[in-house]
Each structure stands twice: as structure tokens, then as C-alpha cells.
Design a protein around this motif. Sequence first.
Motif, PDB file in Angstrom:
ATOM      1  N   THR A  74       0.981  -1.259   0.065  1.00  0.00           N
ATOM      2  CA  THR A  74       0.046  -0.032   0.034  1.00  0.00           C
ATOM      3  C   THR A  74       0.953   1.089   0.171  1.00  0.00           C
ATOM      4  N   ALA A  75       0.422   2.471  -0.535  1.00  0.00           N
ATOM      5  CA  ALA A  75       0.903   3.645  -0.729  1.00  0.00           C
ATOM      6  C   ALA A  75       1.099   4.131   0.925  1.00  0.00           C
ATOM      7  N   TYR A  76       0.664   3.745   1.732  1.00  0.00           N
ATOM      8  CA  TYR A  76       0.302   4.303   3.108  1.00  0.00           C
ATOM      9  C   TYR A  76       1.204   3.516   3.946  1.00  0.00           C
ATOM     10  N   GLY A  77       2.073   2.333   3.604  1.00  0.00           N
ATOM     11  CA  GLY A  77       2.992   1.677   4.253  1.00  0.00           C
ATOM     12  C   GLY A  77       4.318   2.811   4.231  1.00  0.00           C
ATOM     13  N   PRO A  78       5.457   2.108   4.925  1.00  0.00           N
ATOM     14  CA  PRO A  78       6.824   2.611   4.650  1.00  0.00           C
ATOM     15  C   PRO A  78       7.157   2.565   3.601  1.00  0.00           C
ATOM     16  N   ASP A  79       7.807   3.707   2.886  1.00  0.00           N
ATOM     17  CA  ASP A  79       8.461   3.984   1.651  1.00  0.00           C
ATOM     18  C   ASP A  79       9.959   3.156   1.820  1.00  0.00           C
ATOM     19  N   GLU A  80      10.515   3.435   3.162  1.00  0.00           N
ATOM     20  CA  GLU A  80      12.109   2.754   3.172  1.00  0.00           C
ATOM     21  C   GLU A  80      11.928   1.366   3.406  1.00  0.00           C
ATOM     22  N   PRO A  81      12.808   0.660   2.767  1.00  0.00           N
ATOM     23  CA  PRO A  81      12.876  -0.891   3.297  1.00  0.00           C
ATOM     24  C   PRO A  81      13.400  -0.940   4.836  1.00  0.00           C
ATOM     25  N   LEU A  82      12.434  -2.070   5.197  1.00  0.00           N
ATOM     26  CA  LEU A  82      12.995  -2.345   6.747  1.00  0.00           C
ATOM     27  C   LEU A  82      14.120  -3.596   6.618  1.00  0.00           C
ATOM     28  N   PRO A  83      14.852  -3.565   7.720  1.00  0.00           N
ATOM     29  CA  PRO A  83      15.863  -4.336   8.046  1.00  0.00           C
ATOM     30  C   PRO A  83      15.074  -5.677   8.214  1.00  0.00           C
ATOM     31  N   GLU A  84      15.918  -6.632   8.294  1.00  0.00           N
ATOM     32  CA  GLU A  84      15.376  -7.983   8.559  1.00  0.00           C
ATOM     33  C   GLU A  84      14.995  -7.934   9.975  1.00  0.00           C
ATOM     34  N   LEU A  85      13.703  -8.314  10.390  1.00  0.00           N
ATOM     35  CA  LEU A  85      13.208  -8.132  11.722  1.00  0.00           C
ATOM     36  C   LEU A  85      13.584  -9.123  12.612  1.00  0.00           C
ATOM     37  N   PRO A  86      13.843  -9.225  13.973  1.00  0.00           N
ATOM     38  CA  PRO A  86      14.128 -10.313  14.767  1.00  0.00           C
ATOM     39  C   PRO A  86      12.973 -11.232  14.780  1.00  0.00           C
ATOM     40  N   VAL A  87      13.178 -12.556  14.750  1.00  0.00           N
ATOM     41  CA  VAL A  87      12.166 -13.659  14.921  1.00  0.00           C
ATOM     42  C   VAL A  87      11.423 -13.421  15.961  1.00  0.00           C
ATOM     43  N   GLU A  88      11.954 -13.144  17.030  1.00  0.00           N
ATOM     44  CA  GLU A  88      10.999 -13.053  18.273  1.00  0.00           C
ATOM     45  C   GLU A  88       9.910 -11.835  18.295  1.00  0.00           C
ATOM     46  N   LEU A  89       9.826 -10.932  17.402  1.00  0.00           N
ATOM     47  CA  LEU A  89       8.832 -10.033  17.133  1.00  0.00           C
ATOM     48  C   LEU A  89       7.666 -10.989  16.538  1.00  0.00           C
ATOM     49  N   ARG A  90       7.811 -12.051  16.023  1.00  0.00           N
ATOM     50  CA  ARG A  90       6.424 -12.733  15.605  1.00  0.00           C
ATOM     51  C   ARG A  90       5.614 -13.243  16.595  1.00  0.00           C
ATOM     52  N   HIS A  91       6.097 -13.736  17.703  1.00  0.00           N
ATOM     53  CA  HIS A  91       5.307 -14.335  18.566  1.00  0.00           C
ATOM     54  C   HIS A  91       4.809 -13.097  19.606  1.00  0.00           C
ATOM     55  N   LEU A  92       5.545 -11.963  19.721  1.00  0.00           N
ATOM     56  CA  LEU A  92       5.013 -10.574  20.234  1.00  0.00           C
ATOM     57  C   LEU A  92       3.921 -10.230  19.399  1.00  0.00           C
ATOM     58  N   ALA A  93       3.939 -10.089  18.126  1.00  0.00           N
ATOM     59  CA  ALA A  93       2.891  -9.660  17.349  1.00  0.00           C
ATOM     60  C   ALA A  93       1.683 -10.529  17.269  1.00  0.00           C
ATOM     61  N   VAL A  94       1.909 -11.622  17.411  1.00  0.00           N
ATOM     62  CA  VAL A  94       0.659 -12.672  17.639  1.00  0.00           C
ATOM     63  C   VAL A  94      -0.096 -12.223  19.080  1.00  0.00           C
ATOM     64  N   GLN A  95       0.674 -12.043  20.099  1.00  0.00           N
ATOM     65  CA  GLN A  95       0.087 -11.522  21.410  1.00  0.00           C
ATOM     66  C   GLN A  95      -0.561 -10.151  21.250  1.00  0.00           C
ATOM     67  N   ALA A  96      -0.008  -9.367  20.524  1.00  0.00           N
ATOM     68  CA  ALA A  96      -0.521  -8.034  20.281  1.00  0.00           C
ATOM     69  C   ALA A  96      -1.929  -8.098  19.500  1.00  0.00           C
ATOM     70  N   LEU A  97      -1.812  -8.710  18.532  1.00  0.00           N
ATOM     71  CA  LEU A  97      -3.211  -9.013  17.733  1.00  0.00           C
ATOM     72  C   LEU A  97      -4.201  -9.678  18.664  1.00  0.00           C
ATOM     73  N   ASP A  98      -3.818 -10.554  19.480  1.00  0.00           N
ATOM     74  CA  ASP A  98      -4.968 -11.077  20.513  1.00  0.00           C
ATOM     75  C   ASP A  98      -5.370 -10.313  21.258  1.00  0.00           C
ATOM     76  N   ARG A  99      -4.593  -8.986  21.487  1.00  0.00           N
ATOM     77  CA  ARG A  99      -5.176  -8.152  22.486  1.00  0.00           C
ATOM     78  C   ARG A  99      -6.018  -7.146  21.913  1.00  0.00           C
ATOM     79  N   VAL A 100      -5.548  -6.843  20.623  1.00  0.00           N
ATOM     80  CA  VAL A 100      -6.424  -6.109  19.809  1.00  0.00           C
ATOM     81  C   VAL A 100      -7.922  -6.297  19.688  1.00  0.00           C
ATOM     82  N   VAL A 101      -7.891  -7.744  19.657  1.00  0.00           N
ATOM     83  CA  VAL A 101      -9.491  -8.246  19.317  1.00  0.00           C
ATOM     84  C   VAL A 101      -9.931  -8.498  20.598  1.00  0.00           C
ATOM     85  N   THR A 102      -9.291  -8.288  21.641  1.00  0.00           N
ATOM     86  CA  THR A 102     -10.168  -8.753  23.117  1.00  0.00           C
ATOM     87  C   THR A 102     -10.366  -7.453  23.757  1.00  0.00           C
TER      88      THR A 102
END
Length: 136
Positions: A74-102
Amino acid sequence: MGTWDIGHFDSDTAADFSGDLDDAPRNKRAELIRDALTAVVGTTDYLDSDDAVVAVAAAALVAAQCPGGEPVTTAYGPDEPLPELPVELRHLAVQALDRVVTGPSELLELWSEGGHEEPWKEGIGRLRAVLAEAAG
């Protein structure tokens, strides 16, 4: 909340987060994503919609780097490339999404009141599935 569609970056708040990422030094972008996710995961009281929107956008960026993840085009996402993100962010992202819908979650309430809760939740569910699979 200036929102125009159900996409993960289809709001003023998410677009602003993308701009913040673009403005940040490359070595600080993963930290901004981690901070956005952590802010939501640690919330037990009423979750503000702006914090939730930023966490969803952050989770979408993490998911984009996972096997089976959809790139953020999307044009509204970052224009600059992101570095490779740490793998542990995946689990944190799951927890965040679970919180958003609770509840209590303002973003959940807004989508429910607007009559678009199911399509929005489906998008969150697709993100979560990719992240959960990649997190192991």
C-alpha cells in the motif's frame, strides 16, 4: 479516527506510523515496531484505538517477512525498506493481535459499531495465522 478502509494501513494513524518508521534511522526501525507491539501487549485496561492501529500495522510489517506473509504494498505503508526483523517479534505480534481483538478495545468497538467487524477480524486472523505459523 481518519479511517478509509479495513486494510492494516488504511488510517491516518497507521500512515503516520509508517512515516515515523521512514524517518527513523534504519537501525532503530525494529525497535519502533517492538515498542508498538509491546505497548499493546502490556495493556490490561481499555485499549486506545490509536495504539491498537499502530500495533496492527507493526504486526503486518512483521508478517510480511514471514513465509506466506503478504508484502506491504500500500502507498500508506513505509517507503523505506525495513531491515530483517528479529524472529522473536513474530510471537510478540501474535500477542498484540490477540489483545487488539479482546475487549476492552476501542478499535474492536469501532469496527463493531461500523458494521465491518467480521471483514476486519478476518484480516487480523490472516495476519495472526501467518505469524503464529512462523513463530512455531
